[in-house]
Scaffold this active site. Structure first.
Site, PDB file in Angstrom:
ATOM      1  N   CYS A 111       0.845  -1.285   0.099  1.00 53.54           N
ATOM      2  CA  CYS A 111       0.051   0.029   0.033  1.00 53.54           C
ATOM      3  C   CYS A 111       0.934   1.115  -0.092  1.00 53.54           C
ATOM      4  O   CYS A 111       0.389   2.380  -0.378  1.00 53.54           O
ATOM      5  CB  CYS A 111      -0.773   0.149   1.260  1.00 53.54           C
ATOM      6  SG  CYS A 111      -2.034  -1.471   1.272  1.00 53.54           S
ATOM      7  N   HIS A 249      -3.718   7.038   2.931  1.00 54.21           N
ATOM      8  CA  HIS A 249      -4.232   5.719   2.435  1.00 54.21           C
ATOM      9  C   HIS A 249      -5.495   5.213   2.960  1.00 54.21           C
ATOM     10  O   HIS A 249      -5.672   5.701   3.944  1.00 54.21           O
ATOM     11  CB  HIS A 249      -3.178   4.677   2.830  1.00 54.21           C
ATOM     12  CG  HIS A 249      -3.349   3.309   2.629  1.00 54.21           C
ATOM     13  ND1 HIS A 249      -3.870   2.867   1.285  1.00 54.21           N
ATOM     14  CD2 HIS A 249      -3.368   2.128   3.321  1.00 54.21           C
ATOM     15  CE1 HIS A 249      -4.095   1.514   1.271  1.00 54.21           C
ATOM     16  NE2 HIS A 249      -3.819   1.008   2.612  1.00 54.21           N
ATOM     17  N   ASN A 279     -10.061  -0.548  -0.653  1.00 59.09           N
ATOM     18  CA  ASN A 279      -8.634  -0.355  -0.459  1.00 59.09           C
ATOM     19  C   ASN A 279      -7.830  -0.726  -1.683  1.00 59.09           C
ATOM     20  O   ASN A 279      -7.994  -1.893  -2.247  1.00 59.09           O
ATOM     21  CB  ASN A 279      -8.118  -1.192   0.635  1.00 59.09           C
ATOM     22  CG  ASN A 279      -6.495  -1.119   0.992  1.00 59.09           C
ATOM     23  OD1 ASN A 279      -5.782  -0.227   0.036  1.00 59.09           O
ATOM     24  ND2 ASN A 279      -6.330  -1.667   1.908  1.00 59.09           N
TER      25      ASN A 279
HETATM   26  N1  ACO Z   1     -19.220  -9.946   6.842  1.00 60.31           N
HETATM   27  C1  ACO Z   1     -19.501 -10.434   7.737  1.00 60.31           C
HETATM   28  N2  ACO Z   1     -18.736 -10.723   9.203  1.00 60.31           N
HETATM   29  C2  ACO Z   1     -17.634 -10.639   9.174  1.00 60.31           C
HETATM   30  C3  ACO Z   1     -17.068 -10.176   7.808  1.00 60.31           C
HETATM   31  C4  ACO Z   1     -17.556  -9.764   6.907  1.00 60.31           C
HETATM   32  N3  ACO Z   1     -17.119  -9.513   5.366  1.00 60.31           N
HETATM   33  N4  ACO Z   1     -15.408 -10.284   8.186  1.00 60.31           N
HETATM   34  C5  ACO Z   1     -15.503 -10.618   9.323  1.00 60.31           C
HETATM   35  N5  ACO Z   1     -16.662 -10.978   9.877  1.00 60.31           N
HETATM   36  C6  ACO Z   1     -17.048 -11.301  11.338  1.00 60.31           C
HETATM   37  C7  ACO Z   1     -15.790 -12.221  11.980  1.00 60.31           C
HETATM   38  O1  ACO Z   1     -15.874 -13.552  11.694  1.00 60.31           O
HETATM   39  C8  ACO Z   1     -16.089 -11.879  13.374  1.00 60.31           C
HETATM   40  O2  ACO Z   1     -17.254 -12.773  13.992  1.00 60.31           O
HETATM   41  P1  ACO Z   1     -17.174 -13.377  15.389  1.00 60.31           P
HETATM   42  O3  ACO Z   1     -17.092 -12.245  16.236  1.00 60.31           O
HETATM   43  O4  ACO Z   1     -18.407 -14.115  15.158  1.00 60.31           O
HETATM   44  O5  ACO Z   1     -15.901 -14.080  15.445  1.00 60.31           O
HETATM   45  C9  ACO Z   1     -16.646 -10.425  13.320  1.00 60.31           C
HETATM   46  O6  ACO Z   1     -17.055 -10.202  12.017  1.00 60.31           O
HETATM   47  C10 ACO Z   1     -15.918  -9.265  14.108  1.00 60.31           C
HETATM   48  O7  ACO Z   1     -14.635  -9.423  13.158  1.00 60.31           O
HETATM   49  P2  ACO Z   1     -13.423  -8.557  13.563  1.00 60.31           P
HETATM   50  O8  ACO Z   1     -12.140  -8.956  12.824  1.00 60.31           O
HETATM   51  O9  ACO Z   1     -13.393  -8.209  14.946  1.00 60.31           O
HETATM   52  O10 ACO Z   1     -13.897  -7.209  13.108  1.00 60.31           O
HETATM   53  P3  ACO Z   1     -13.056  -5.735  13.134  1.00 60.31           P
HETATM   54  O11 ACO Z   1     -14.110  -4.942  13.584  1.00 60.31           O
HETATM   55  O12 ACO Z   1     -11.808  -5.847  13.525  1.00 60.31           O
HETATM   56  O13 ACO Z   1     -12.943  -5.445  11.345  1.00 60.31           O
HETATM   57  C11 ACO Z   1     -11.481  -5.354   9.421  1.00 60.31           C
HETATM   58  C12 ACO Z   1     -12.317  -6.139  10.424  1.00 60.31           C
HETATM   59  C13 ACO Z   1     -12.329  -4.586   8.788  1.00 60.31           C
HETATM   60  C14 ACO Z   1     -10.495  -6.337   8.677  1.00 60.31           C
HETATM   61  C15 ACO Z   1     -10.507  -4.420  10.217  1.00 60.31           C
HETATM   62  O14 ACO Z   1      -9.650  -5.093  11.328  1.00 60.31           O
HETATM   63  C16 ACO Z   1      -9.462  -3.554   9.165  1.00 60.31           C
HETATM   64  O15 ACO Z   1      -9.970  -2.722   8.616  1.00 60.31           O
HETATM   65  N6  ACO Z   1      -8.326  -3.988   9.567  1.00 60.31           N
HETATM   66  C17 ACO Z   1      -7.123  -3.097   8.876  1.00 60.31           C
HETATM   67  C18 ACO Z   1      -7.055  -3.337   7.474  1.00 60.31           C
HETATM   68  C19 ACO Z   1      -5.894  -2.553   6.563  1.00 60.31           C
HETATM   69  O16 ACO Z   1      -5.420  -1.891   7.359  1.00 60.31           O
HETATM   70  N7  ACO Z   1      -5.355  -2.801   5.810  1.00 60.31           N
HETATM   71  C20 ACO Z   1      -4.198  -2.196   4.864  1.00 60.31           C
HETATM   72  C21 ACO Z   1      -3.059  -2.801   4.791  1.00 60.31           C
HETATM   73  S1  ACO Z   1      -3.480  -3.966   3.536  1.00 60.31           S
HETATM   74  C22 ACO Z   1      -2.259  -4.211   2.491  1.00 60.31           C
HETATM   75  O17 ACO Z   1      -1.210  -3.727   2.567  1.00 60.31           O
HETATM   76  C23 ACO Z   1      -2.157  -4.979   1.334  1.00 60.31           C
END
Ligand code: ACO
Length: 362
Positions: A111, A249, A279
């Protein structure tokens, strides 16, 4: 002291739109979950090669700068999903543009690829080694996605952006940058089975897959980008209130909100387009910068702050002082070939392959 003015800018976003509703037709997710956790409403899916997107963005950037491709002496491409590693994809783009006098380098820092490229290009101009540089950032990430993994597949999209930077004696362009890498946490984002690691010497077909520790990446992204922003502000002797626009980003709206809160930014200081594209990795900053100019959100002399974070885990921030010109010198009619399929149709084979495999491995 020489500087590197940003004289041209351009973007290419493919036309096929994959909405959250579309995703919910083949995975257990919902528009409500995706928008509330990420702010993403839709993303674009590319129907041609990555280099086609890069060519369109580059032609717009060259037209905006009023330059011919033959005047470029360097092309830097930030991308982790290029058409090809050999030849490198910057060479493919150079040839298609007709940039016969340009060196061509691919940069893979995920990224942060555009910000790393802008930093490298600016400093090569400062040393006098190069004069006119095209910096491209973009991604064709849908091609490498595991469409059976809902926690990662909903986050990304395809797009590309580019800028032209040129030597000047005026104090403008990227004034300062701070880049780094939290390499101890490199496996928090991993696309497996890409590359020549010895562990892949096997007769079995190896599926590309994602290891993605979303929450860990989230926390580190906010902390590292905030620290990098504070670094560059201090180096440039500026405060947050001097910044007219932050062009960060675009990974998750919640990350942007947390970053803004942490460094004391007002909500309307931050340019956000993650709802439209998701993203797009190295594409996010040059596409956002181009859209900010198109929407007249950047004015002559403005200070801009950029911040980025990605796989590696690479991070960076930079301060740009915008020059006098905020409109393109010329316009290009460059565009992608027509797309006759919906995003779901383009992805159909990928989706079926990964869903079949996830059933086998469940
Ligand atoms: N739809 C529905 N439910 C989902 C989905 C989905 N697409 N994805 C995960 N869940 C569920 C999980 O299974 C979990 O269920 P559980 O509680 O029963 O176990 C629940 O939702 C909560 O999941 P979390 O991982 O706690 O969700 P969070 O609020 O942390 O959001 C996310 C996840 C969006 C991935 C977030 O952590 C994030 O944005 N992280 C950073 C991403 C990033 O910065 N990327 C940049 C770099 S990428 C690169 O360089 C290539």
């Amino acid at each position: 002291m020489k500087h590197a003015e940003i004289t041209g800018w351009g973007k290419c976003v493919p036309p096929a739109i994959l909405s959250n509703k579309d995703l919910a037709t083949f995975m257990d997710t919902s528009d409500e979950w995706i928008t509330s956790r990420t702010g993403i409403e839709e993303r674009r899916i590319c129907h041609c090669n990555f280099s086609d997107m890069a060519l369109v963005a580059s032609r717009h950037a060259l037209a905006a700068a009023g330059l011919e491709p033959g005047e470029l002496d360097l092309i830097l491409l930030g991308c982790l999903t290029p058409d090809s590693h050999c030849p490198n994809t910057a060479s493919i783009i150079a040839d298609a543009l007709g940039a016969r006098n340009a060196a061509a380098i691919d940069i893979n820092s995920a990224c942060t690829g555009f910000l790393y490229g802008l930093h490298i290009g600016t400093n090569l101009i400062r040393t006098g080694a190069h004069k006119k540089v095209l910096v491209i950032g973009g991604e064709f990430i849908s091609h490498y996605m595991n469409w059976a993994k809902r926690d990662v597949a909903v986050l990304f999209g395809d797009a590309c952006g580019a800028v032209v930077i040129e030597a000047t004696n005026e104090e403008t362009g990227l004034l300062t940058a701070s880049i780094g890498c939290e390499s101890d946490a490199k496996y928090a984002i991993q696309i497996t089975n890409l590359g020549s690691s010895y562990s892949r010497m096997t007769d079995d077909f190896l599926y590309v897959d994602w290891n993605f520790e979303g929450q860990e990446v989230f926390k580190r992204a906010v902390k590292a980008m905030a620290q990098a922003c504070e670094n560059v502000l201090e180096k440039q002797n500026l405060s947050v209130s001097d910044i007219k626009l932050v062009v960060p980003h675009q990974a998750n709206k919640r990350i942007l909100d947390a970053l803004a809160k942490r460094i004391g930014l007002d909500e309307n200081q931050v340019f956000v387009n993650v709802h439209k594209y998701g993203n797009t990795s190295a594409g996010t900053i040059p596409v956002a910068l181009t859209e900010a100019l198109e929407e007249s959100k950047i004015h002559p002399g403005d200070y801009l702050l950029m911040a980025s974070f990605g796989a590696g885990l690479t991070w960076g921030a930079g301060i740009i002082k915008w020059s006098d010109r905020i409109t393109p010198l010329k316009k290009s009619d460059a565009d992608l070939p027509p797309c006759n399929e919906t995003a779901l149709e383009i992805l159909e084979n990928h989706i079926n392959r990964y869903r079949a495999r996830s059933k086998l491995t469940a």
